[in-house]
Design an enzyme around this catalytic site. Structure first.
Site, PDB file in Angstrom:
ATOM      1  N   ASP A 110      -7.066 -14.731   2.799  1.00  0.00           N
ATOM      2  CA  ASP A 110      -5.828 -15.092   3.489  1.00  0.00           C
ATOM      3  C   ASP A 110      -5.957 -16.458   4.141  1.00  0.00           C
ATOM      4  O   ASP A 110      -5.076 -17.311   4.010  1.00  0.00           O
ATOM      5  CB  ASP A 110      -5.498 -14.057   4.572  1.00  0.00           C
ATOM      6  CG  ASP A 110      -4.885 -12.811   3.974  1.00  0.00           C
ATOM      7  OD1 ASP A 110      -4.903 -12.707   2.740  1.00  0.00           O
ATOM      8  OD2 ASP A 110      -4.402 -11.961   4.737  1.00  0.00           O
ATOM      9  N   ASP A 135      -4.650  -6.013   6.265  1.00  0.00           N
ATOM     10  CA  ASP A 135      -3.849  -6.931   5.464  1.00  0.00           C
ATOM     11  C   ASP A 135      -2.649  -6.158   4.904  1.00  0.00           C
ATOM     12  O   ASP A 135      -2.820  -5.176   4.190  1.00  0.00           O
ATOM     13  CB  ASP A 135      -4.726  -7.460   4.332  1.00  0.00           C
ATOM     14  CG  ASP A 135      -3.952  -8.386   3.416  1.00  0.00           C
ATOM     15  OD1 ASP A 135      -3.242  -9.246   3.938  1.00  0.00           O
ATOM     16  OD2 ASP A 135      -4.036  -8.224   2.194  1.00  0.00           O
ATOM     17  N   THR A 179       1.852 -11.102   5.211  1.00  0.00           N
ATOM     18  CA  THR A 179       2.381  -9.972   4.452  1.00  0.00           C
ATOM     19  C   THR A 179       2.899  -8.877   5.370  1.00  0.00           C
ATOM     20  O   THR A 179       3.900  -8.245   5.068  1.00  0.00           O
ATOM     21  CB  THR A 179       1.302  -9.398   3.530  1.00  0.00           C
ATOM     22  OG1 THR A 179       0.087  -9.300   4.256  1.00  0.00           O
ATOM     23  CG2 THR A 179       1.087 -10.294   2.354  1.00  0.00           C
ATOM     24  N   THR A 180       2.208  -8.674   6.487  1.00  0.00           N
ATOM     25  CA  THR A 180       2.705  -7.671   7.428  1.00  0.00           C
ATOM     26  C   THR A 180       4.034  -8.137   8.000  1.00  0.00           C
ATOM     27  O   THR A 180       4.983  -7.369   8.108  1.00  0.00           O
ATOM     28  CB  THR A 180       1.697  -7.472   8.581  1.00  0.00           C
ATOM     29  OG1 THR A 180       0.421  -7.268   8.008  1.00  0.00           O
ATOM     30  CG2 THR A 180       2.076  -6.289   9.413  1.00  0.00           C
TER      31      THR A 180
END
Lengths: 565, 545
Positions: A394, A64, A97-98
């Site tokens: 997530d 994550d 998020t990446t």
């Protein structure tokens, strides 16, 4: 005049570190790309995980982006911005998020040659902002709404979004299983969506497949006293009393003191204390409740008392769990047992204590208000369950957002390719420098499909060419084509149900652009010495990091010495 | 030379460790040099295309901003002369709240030009007198440049407000000024009292919430509290509000006391009476018609229990300032002790609800009807530093609104005013007979700094722009400024093009000239020995040259 100036002009406080100009901008960009390089390999279903070992010896395995960024402990001021956007993406949409870090890094990487060639950063910023708003409009245009579908249909659509998110995680192997679980949980909590109403309980042992969803509340059996075993462990439609008081023999108030003049009264005082506790217990019983939960301790006396009257009790229930029980059963937490009316008692279909792994769980299911759901996660190692929890978080966030905004776009890099194509096309209509900049922005967007391929071990150049060709088809039928992670070719992501909520992409592009613009707009860094209190070892470390990675090459000629002679 | 100085004269008179600098070379020029360096830092931030600075202050907090006020505040400027410039900037910040950069950069430019004059042999006093004449003439000229008819404006007309505010906001957040201006204007107009001169900046609040982007920002009539409500009631509409400063709990004595219990009955009843007391109090509040209780301090568990029972929503606002604003928003009177409020003390809200914005739970207090008390701009952005910078832009915008409520006169922006001032002042200087003619001419020249910097920051050829500006101005079109987008000169009259507030310019120029003259007046610096332990080691990087 310079040489004889004595003493030098000290404009700023001693120890202040300043650097200015192009080299420092390039150094900032280098730092940011270095950070994005760390997380880039985690992108996508074939992304690798990172093992982070912190100074306390804790080991975290994660893929994550936000978690990794948080644990990285970045000190470089410019690179910190990337951590911020990862966090913001996490709080706003929960996933991607990446992507956001990667995009920001790529925008900056594309900007670097221009900066080195002497383009004014403001020109770049303006073009990037234009490109960003164009991209967002395009996403909105391409997004497909799932509004107005029946609940069943919606559920299956949402499950696809969840599956896309989960496919890139550690538990990707069981994505269908978990996706439907997540969707059911989110649908269960309904419109009053409060994230903490979905509980995730971790029980080591068993396999992932043993995880299950409770449409109510479940929590681990709390500490119990003798007599607990005699209590019944299963109720149908019990009344539930939620308390915030101690059911124990103890002094009423700290500031009360007893002074006796007559020793014969001593026994009466002892009796009074017993009376108080018996009175409380009695009131609990007469309220008709069959299950008594308290945030504070329920002592052995009370446990025994309740056991005699076929009542189940549990003390020291965590605040969070108690709130969830309250929300699910429709009860209210009481701070007093006086005047307990029916209205404040909760109820549920079935209450039972169940063995899960080597733990015992109290499970409330079939709750009338149904605003809660609990996922009980099973799995091998601790780290594995931890990561699974993050992945589920997530997925839950994604489903919530998709439910709220109800529009989805094709994943697998398809939407990125399409925007890229659109921007390139748009750039050709612009006369002037910004054509180049928007083109480079478009190129940066291609990093998503490229990285997906790289991580999966495919030939990125080859796949990207195929994708570009598809997307360039004038009929527009190629728009949903993205990377096919299974075959190494390209495929229609939409038909393959690789879906993402549009809001994830919109927010990611927006945040990445904002961050890139922010980094580009900085032309001077001034670092004041830490105040006495904050000084210490950290100062030395921060100083080094401040000019850190990649910036080292420019140190000599980079900083324009402010304290010149 | 300096290092071979033997103690004599004043050196011998003062305690060892004093530093004493005097004369043109040592004092005046060095002061000027320091100020120049300071203004060199800020000037690249001037104008819409100005660059940001990353400042890390001594507490390790990161600022990314182009707001000169913030930059110089966090820089910890140490040089005494440069500090004067900082103070001038601060004065501008206090007075107007915008135009700090113009003040500092212009003062720096004035001093730089003074240095040239000193080198040609003018005495500082002549420069000062020239500069003083220059500034009084400039202000006179500035008055002539005011756009006709601009002194009457409707401060409630959004369009007019935006046209005056745009320049100030655009210089902080270029490219986003349209969205921001409309937010700020909405918020300001909402809270503008009947007499606009009484506009209070404090009534426009900013709530920064991480996540999303500027396009998600909005204006709320009322307040946004950054915490959750206590208890399980999260929404209340059209409700009366009771505000208690002292907290909602059983009252305890300040003096440490012990309750003495003499018999068993007393012990049994002790807890009961306390419970009954709390219930009585909460019931009294509920009976008064209040639906929402706001506490300024802790909320006791027992009290909360009864609030739930009587279906009261409980909020906690621990900041005294926030509490005061809340009272202003709702029209409630804050009560010190938990007691039954009289009907007059109750406030009113249209709705209070807990909402989730970007992962954070906030309480939104809306009061549509009470209207003009407090409004909040909810800013969204992806990082803390962006949010902070947006907030500063909003602050500038709100301050501009305040200034325009007092004096709505405007002058052409985009350097048109500066060029015109430079041109006319130069003409004026030729009519002076004394040596200060040179100083006035230099003063006029200093105005060129603004178009030069604007052009430079935008990546344009400064000299070309300035000369063509002069050419256009000489031919009579006095409202020609720089079009930064197109990179050419453009006549901004007629178009909605940037307009600056007269009052902002007025004070900026005045403070800058004052600061410059103050610095020039110094001919001696005496620094006492710094107290305290041994000097710290000089960090590396000193010996750049």
């Amino acid at each position: 005049m310079a040489a004889m100036m004595q003493p030098q002009i000290i404009l700023l406080k001693e120890g202040t570190d300043t650097s200015q100009g192009k080299p420092q901008l390039v150094s900032n960009i280098n730092a940011c790309t270095a950070v994005s390089d760390v997380v880039r390999t985690t992108l996508g279903p074939r992304g690798m995980d990172k093992l982070i070992h912190d100074d306390k010896g804790n080991v975290t395995i994660s893929n994550d982006g936000a978690t990794i960024m948080k644990l990285l402990d970045i000190v470089h001021p410019a690179a910190k911005i990337l951590v911020d956007i990862a966090k913001s993406q996490d709080s706003e949409v929960g996933d991607g998020t990446t992507t956001v870090v990667l995009l920001a890094g790529e925008f900056l990487r594309e900007a670097k040659p221009f900066i080195e060639d002497g383009v004014h950063p403001q020109n770049l910023i303006r073009s990037y902002r234009t490109a960003c708003s164009l991209a967002i409009e395009k996403i909105k245009e391409l997004a497909i709404s799932i509004e107005g579908k029946s609940l069943e249909e919606k559920k299956s659509l949402l499950a696809k979004c969840a599956a896309t998110t989960l496919s890139s995680k550690l538990i990707g192997g069981e994505k269908e299983f978990f996706a439907s679980m997540v969707v059911n949980a989110v649908v269960a909590i309904g419109n009053e969506d409060r994230l903490n109403m979905i509980g995730i309980k971790k029980v080591p042992g068993g396999s992932m497949r043993d995880s299950f969803l409770v449409d109510g509340v479940a929590f681990k059996k709390t500490f119990s006293y003798a007599g607990f075993e005699q209590q019944p462990k299963k109720f149908v439609k019990p009344k539930i009393l939620l308390l915030n008081i101690e059911l124990e023999l103890k002094s009423e108030k700290e500031n009360a003191e007893i002074r006796l003049s007559d020793p014969s009264q001593y026994q009466s005082i002892v009796d009074a204390e017993w009376n108080i506790i018996y009175d409380k217990l009695d009131k609990c019983v007469t309220s008709g409740a069959k299950v008594v939960l308290s945030r504070l301790a329920i002592g052995d006396l009370a446990t025994q008392y309740f056991a005699d009257r076929d009542i189940f009790c549990a003390g020291r229930v965590t605040e969070e769990d108690l709130q969830r029980v309250a929300a699910a059963t429709g009860g209210t937490v009481q701070t007093s047992v006086n005047n307990v009316i029916d209205e404040v008692l909760g109820t549920c279909e079935i209450f039972e204590e169940r063995q899960v792994g080597n733990e015992r769980f109290n499970i409330f299911s079939g709750c009338p208000l149904g605003q809660t759901a609990t996922i009980v996660l099973r799995g091998g190692a601790d780290q594995f369950i931890e990561e699974a929890e993050r992945s589920l978080h997530d997925a839950i966030m994604i489903v919530r957002r998709a439910l709220k905004n109800s529009t989805v776009v094709a994943g697998g890099g398809a939407i990125d390719m399409e925007i890229s194509r659109y921007l390139r096309q748009h750039a050709r209509t612009i006369a002037g420098k910004s054509q180049l900049f928007i083109n480079s922005y478009a190129k940066a967007l291609e990093v998503i499909p490229r990285q997906l391929c790289d991580n999966a071990g495919f030939d990125a150049t080859d796949v990207l060419n195929k994708l570009r060709q598809k997307h360039a088809l004038p009929s527009g039928e190629g728009a949903p084509y993205g990377v096919d992670i299974n075959t190494g070719g390209i495929a229609d992501s939409f038909a393959n149900f690789v879906w993402e909520p549009a809001v994830v992409k919109i927010n990611a592009i927006n945040a990445a652009t904002e961050a890139a613009c922010l980094v580009l707009s900085v032309d001077e860094t001034v670092k004041n010495p830490k105040s006495e209190s904050a000084q210490g070892e950290a100062a030395a470390g921060a100083m080094m990091g401040g000019r850190g990675r990649g910036g080292a090459a420019f140190r000599g000629r980079g900083g324009r010495g402010m304290r010149r002679r | 030379m300096g290092f071979s100085m033997q103690p004599y004269g004043i050196q011998a008179m003062l305690k060892e460790g004093h530093r004493h600098l005097s004369g043109l070379d040592e004092a005046v020029l060095k002061n000027i040099d320091a100020c120049k360096q300071l203004s060199a830092i800020t000037r690249t931030s001037l104008g819409p295309n100005g660059m940001n600075k990353m400042v890390i202050n001594h507490l390790d907090k990161l600022f990314v901003t182009s707001d000169a006020g913030t930059i110089v505040n966090e820089l910890e400027v140490q040089h005494p002369a440069a500090k004067i410039l900082v103070l001038a900037g601060k004065a501008q910040q206090e007075e107007i709240g915008d135009g700090v950069n113009l003040t500092i950069s212009f003062a720096g430019e004035l001093l730089q030009n003074a240095e040239e004059l000193i080198r040609t042999g003018l005495h500082p006093s002549e420069i000062i007198s020239g500069y003083t004449k220059g500034i009084s003439k400039s202000i006179e000229l500035l008055g002539e440049l005011v756009e006709e008819g601009s002194e009457n404006m409707d401060v409630r007309n959004k369009e007019q407000v935006i046209s005056r505010m745009r320049a100030a906001v655009a210089s902080k957040q270029f490219g986003q000024e349209e969205q921001l201006c409309s937010l700020i204007a909405d918020a300001c107009i909402q809270v503008c009292p009947k007499n606009p001169a009484n506009f209070n900046v404090d009534n426009v609040r900013v709530a920064k919430l991480l996540g999303g982007g500027l396009h998600n920002s909005s204006v709320v009539r009322g307040m946004v509290l950054k915490n959750d409500a206590f208890g399980s009631i999260k929404r209340m509409e059209k409700a009366k509000v009771a505000v208690f400063v002292g907290g909602v709990d059983t009252s305890a004595t300040e003096t440490k006391g012990t309750v003495l219990i003499h018999s068993a009955e007393q012990l049994e009843n002790y807890a009961k009476t306390e419970e009954a007391k709390v219930e009585e109090l909460i019931k009294a509040v509920a009976d008064s018609g209040a639906k929402v209780i706001v506490s300024g301090a802790a909320v006791g568990e027992m009290a909360l229990h009864f609030c739930e029972r009587y279906k009261l929503m409980v909020l906690k606002i621990s900041s005294k300032f926030e509490l005061r604003r809340f009272c202003r928003t709702t029209g409630a009177v804050a009560l010190l002790k938990l007691s039954a409020p009289s009907p007059d003390d109750l406030g009113y809200v249209d709705s209070v609800s807990v909402e989730e914005i970007g992962g954070a739970r906030v309480t939104v207090v809306k009061n549509e009807e009470g209207g003009n008390s407090v409004s909040t701009i909810v800013l969204r952005g992806s990082t803390d530093s962006i949010l902070d910078d947006l907030e500063r832009a909003v602050d500038d915008g709100v301050n501009t609104y305040k200034s325009m409520c007092r004096d709505s006169r405007i002058v052409p922006g985009a350097a048109a005013t500066e060029i015109e001032l430079a041109r006319r002042l130069k003409e004026f200087s030729f009519k002076e007979t004394g040596l200060d003619q040179y100083a006035i001419a230099k003063f006029a020249e200093s105005f060129e700094m603004v178009p030069k910097t604007l052009a430079e920051n935008a990546g344009l050829n400064a000299m070309e722009i300035i000369s063509s500006l002069y050419e256009r101005h000489a031919s009579g079109s006095t409202k020609v400024g720089i079009d930064l987008e197109g990179g050419a000169c453009v006549d901004i009259s007629g178009s909605s093009g940037p307009w600056d507030l007269y009052i902002t310019k007025f004070f900026a120029l005045k403070y800058a000239a004052d600061a410059a003259c103050t610095v020039l007046r110094v001919d001696q610096i005496i620094m006492s020995k710094p107290a305290g332990g041994p000097r710290r080691e000089q960090p590396a990087g000193m010996d750049d040259d």
